[in-house]
Scaffold this motif. Sequence first.
Motif, mmCIF file in Angstrom:
data_model
loop_
_atom_site.group_PDB
_atom_site.id
_atom_site.type_symbol
_atom_site.label_atom_id
_atom_site.label_comp_id
_atom_site.label_asym_id
_atom_site.label_seq_id
_atom_site.Cartn_x
_atom_site.Cartn_y
_atom_site.Cartn_z
ATOM 1 N N THR A 104 5.545 6.254 0.405
ATOM 2 C CA THR A 104 5.112 5.866 -0.933
ATOM 3 C C THR A 104 6.095 4.847 -1.504
ATOM 4 N N TRP A 109 0.827 -1.199 0.000
ATOM 5 C CA TRP A 109 0.000 0.000 0.000
ATOM 6 C C TRP A 109 0.865 1.254 0.000
ATOM 7 N N SER A 110 0.952 1.913 -1.118
ATOM 8 C CA SER A 110 1.706 3.164 -1.233
ATOM 9 C C SER A 110 0.884 4.314 -0.670
ATOM 10 N N GLY A 111 1.535 5.163 0.130
ATOM 11 C CA GLY A 111 0.871 6.339 0.658
ATOM 12 C C GLY A 111 0.282 6.163 2.039
ATOM 13 N N ARG A 112 0.621 5.112 2.709
ATOM 14 C CA ARG A 112 0.107 4.864 4.066
ATOM 15 C C ARG A 112 0.992 5.593 5.085
ATOM 16 N N SER A 113 0.406 5.993 6.209
ATOM 17 C CA SER A 113 1.145 6.670 7.279
ATOM 18 C C SER A 113 1.601 5.668 8.329
ATOM 19 N N THR A 164 4.318 9.504 5.944
ATOM 20 C CA THR A 164 3.624 8.824 4.862
ATOM 21 C C THR A 164 4.687 8.241 3.949
ATOM 22 N N ASP A 168 9.340 6.425 -2.034
ATOM 23 C CA ASP A 168 10.124 6.520 -0.804
ATOM 24 C C ASP A 168 10.858 5.217 -0.530
#
Length: 188
Positions: free
Chosen positions: A88, A72-76, A86, A91
């Motif tokens: 990505t 899951w890209s964009g999770r905190s 967050t 990242d």
Amino acid sequence: MESATDILQTLALAIAAVGGVIAAVRAIVEMRRGREQAAQELRWKQTREAKKILDEMKADSAATSAMRMLDWSGRSYPIGETESVTVTLDDVQGALRNDDLRFSRKEVFIRDCFDSFLDFLEELEYDIGTGLIRFPDVEAQLEYYVRIMARDKGLYAAHMAYWDFGHALAFCQRFAVWREAAEGARRP
């Protein structure tokens, strides 16, 4: 003509021979049952040990964070007491580089998470190699994550090779999806 004693002796020897054959057959059957039972007990022990390691992986917050980053890209994610970041896919790709080894706090967090995940893959591969567990007992639970890593095979393979996660790399190579991915494959 044979005497009654001779006939009885011959009959006794025949009965003894038949009894010996029956005893030998029983012994063979019992040995086979014992081997089958021992093999079944070994399989149960291997399955329990594999489950134990997978449960430890799921309980490890860093390893599960790495699996979530793959999924899951964009999770905190919380880092520290009051801070969260967050993460990505970009990242992750940046943090797992093997050059310019100066990392931001976020990149250190990502690397630590992947180190924990890869440590578990290392343990699984080692335990498979020693016969403590069997690959089919962990394959289904981890195939999804290896499939995702195979999309960026070049990145993950280079990271594992550079940082001496050889057993983790060997574990990934057990999966057809990893072997079939192009060596330099990068996610678009």
